[in-house]
Enzyme design. Structure first.
Site, mmCIF file in Angstrom:
data_model
loop_
_atom_site.group_PDB
_atom_site.id
_atom_site.type_symbol
_atom_site.label_atom_id
_atom_site.label_comp_id
_atom_site.label_asym_id
_atom_site.label_seq_id
_atom_site.Cartn_x
_atom_site.Cartn_y
_atom_site.Cartn_z
ATOM 1 N N TYR A 1 -25.612 44.806 -25.388
ATOM 2 C CA TYR A 1 -24.716 44.189 -24.400
ATOM 3 C C TYR A 1 -24.883 42.672 -24.486
ATOM 4 O O TYR A 1 -26.007 42.154 -24.495
ATOM 5 C CB TYR A 1 -25.075 44.718 -23.005
ATOM 6 C CG TYR A 1 -24.173 44.253 -21.901
ATOM 7 C CD1 TYR A 1 -22.860 44.703 -21.814
ATOM 8 C CD2 TYR A 1 -24.641 43.375 -20.925
ATOM 9 C CE1 TYR A 1 -22.035 44.280 -20.780
ATOM 10 C CE2 TYR A 1 -23.826 42.958 -19.890
ATOM 11 C CZ TYR A 1 -22.525 43.408 -19.820
ATOM 12 O OH TYR A 1 -21.714 43.004 -18.790
ATOM 13 N N LYS B 1 -21.200 51.411 -13.831
ATOM 14 C CA LYS B 1 -20.290 52.099 -14.738
ATOM 15 C C LYS B 1 -20.204 53.582 -14.342
ATOM 16 O O LYS B 1 -19.715 53.886 -13.275
ATOM 17 C CB LYS B 1 -20.744 51.874 -16.180
ATOM 18 C CG LYS B 1 -21.185 50.418 -16.466
ATOM 19 C CD LYS B 1 -20.041 49.406 -16.371
ATOM 20 C CE LYS B 1 -20.492 47.950 -16.415
ATOM 21 N NZ LYS B 1 -21.323 47.546 -17.528
HETATM 22 C C1 LIG Z 1 -22.156 46.509 -17.848
HETATM 23 C C2 LIG Z 1 -23.314 46.684 -18.742
HETATM 24 C C3 LIG Z 1 -24.546 46.092 -18.457
HETATM 25 C C4 LIG Z 1 -24.741 45.161 -17.279
HETATM 26 O O1 LIG Z 1 -24.569 45.808 -16.056
HETATM 27 P P1 LIG Z 1 -24.036 45.077 -14.722
HETATM 28 O O2 LIG Z 1 -24.073 46.170 -13.721
HETATM 29 O O3 LIG Z 1 -22.698 44.507 -15.020
HETATM 30 O O4 LIG Z 1 -25.015 43.983 -14.418
HETATM 31 C C5 LIG Z 1 -25.598 46.333 -19.319
HETATM 32 N N1 LIG Z 1 -25.454 47.120 -20.406
HETATM 33 C C6 LIG Z 1 -24.287 47.693 -20.723
HETATM 34 C C7 LIG Z 1 -24.181 48.527 -21.941
HETATM 35 C C8 LIG Z 1 -23.175 47.492 -19.901
HETATM 36 O O5 LIG Z 1 -22.006 48.058 -20.228
#
Ligand SMILES: *Cc1c(COP(=O)(O)O)cnc(C)c1O
Length: 374
Positions: free
Chosen positions: A100, A197
């Protein structure tokens, strides 16, 4: 041990003894009564230290990940940054090359201040990972499937390499939540999720999770940093995440099914150069994915023939797929990753990332068909 679908639906749920309510209470109190000499009759002192709603959500998350302990954070980044900051100064970290994006920025801009060093490696090349290990390597940071190229790395093999070198393996499992992938059972030491997510699942709450195979020194350091750094998830966020988790297995089944249909369609399309989806037999790590995942997830990316301008035009013509960042919600999203990642981005210019939602699969395919025809 009940099946993980049963755990998701029911783990930790008992009717509230005070009222008989089946849904968990949302406890918003910031402070809890203690004795004059600060004994804690219920184990709670102050919301930032820990609170009943957070604790209930953490127990369910630990059960789903098969973890000794899970810690909830206000965002995925807070969880991930804490796991890194909790390392001893002087530690060396191996970061997968398709992690990420924000973690690569942390490594570049903040590791020097934190006394950490980092080497970026392609984790699908196990020889390269072995070669990059140093005596001071403390953590291997994997992300599988990765964002946005959907690379799949072999969790069991990486765990062996890490442990042989005296290091731990952390897996960012955001793209493959616990009903699809069990990194701890495969030998990883920590699994991280952005609960924003799939765990939350409805695009209306932020959160992050660290689940630990052992309730040891790293977990204690991450908890201690959370208390002092103040990165405690709000009870409301914890409550919303638990609510989302209850329907995780059913939602993931449909995300996987729709993404599989969309991937097949795109793969056969003349204006698409490449589809990145671990469920396709053509995916370079399909065999590893089939071994370590029970479903291939709802995320995919594809490269539009004609590069940047063609990709942007397709994204602009999509109607059902909304142009927005993030993923894992009920509605389908599209994003031109190179544009959001900016100048440091290594993502192909023609690549569009899709978060395939829970709409009817034929409708999603029809939308892509019209956008690619235009
Ligand atoms: C969105 C995401 C993050 C970060 O998460 P947040 O809740 O936006 O801080 C980390 N790793 C992956 C793979 C992501 O998709």
């Amino acid at each position: 041990m009940p099946h993980i679908h049963t755990l998701a639906a029911r783990a930790g749920s008992t009717p509230d003894p005070a009222t008989g309510a089946l849904a968990p209470p949302l406890q918003l109190a910031t402070t809890f009564e203690h004795t004059a000499d600060v004994q804690l009759p219920h184990g709670f002192l102050y919301q930032r230290y820990g609170n009943p709603t957070q604790q209930e959500t953490e127990r369910v998350l630990a059960a789903l990940d098969g973890a000794a302990r899970a810690l909830l954070y206000p965002t995925g980044m807070a969880a991930g940054a804490t796991a890194l900051q909790a390392l001893p100064a002087g530690s060396h970290v191996l970061l997968c090359d398709d992690s990420y994006f924000s973690f690569r920025v942390i490594a570049r801009d903040w590791f020097p201040r934190w006394g950490l060093e980092c080497t970026i490696v392609d984790f699908t090349d196990l020889d390269a990972v072995r070669a990059a290990l140093r005596p001071d390597t403390r953590l291997l940071w994997a992300e599988t499937p990765s964002n946005p190229l959907l690379k799949v790395s072999d969790i069991a093999a990486l765990a062996d390499i890490a442990h042989a070198g005296g290091a731990r393996l952390l897996v960012d499992g955001t793209f493959a939540p616990p009903t699809l992938q069990q990194p701890l059972a495969l030998g990883a030491d920590v699994v991280m999720h952005s609960a924003t997510k799939y765990l939350g699942g409805h695009g209306d709450v932020m959160g992050g999770v660290l689940s630990f195979a052992e309730d040891g020194e790293h977990a204690a350091a991450c908890q201690g940093l959370r208390v002092l750094g103040g990165a405690t998830a709000s009870p409301f966020a914890a409550w919303m995440i638990l609510r989302g988790v209850r329907s995780l297995p059913a939602r993931m089944d449909w995300h996987c099914r729709n993404a599989g249909q969309v991937a097949q369609f795109l793969q056969a399309h003349a204006r698409v150069d490449k589809v990145h989806y671990p469920g396709l037999a053509s995916h370079p790590q399909h065999a590893v994915a089939a071994r370590q995942m029970s479903g291939f997830g709802g995320m995919l990316s594809f490269e539009v023939a004609g590069g940047r301008e063609a990709a942007l035009a397709v994204a602009a013509r999509l109607r059902l797929f909304t142009n927005a960042t993030s993923l894992g919600s009920t509605e389908s999203l599209v994003e031109h990753r190179a544009s959001i990642e900016g100048p440091l981005s290594t993502t192909p210019q023609g690549l569009l990332r899709l978060s395939v939602g829970l709409e009817y699969g034929d409708d999603l395919v029809a939308d892509l068909e019209q956008a690619l025809a235009g």
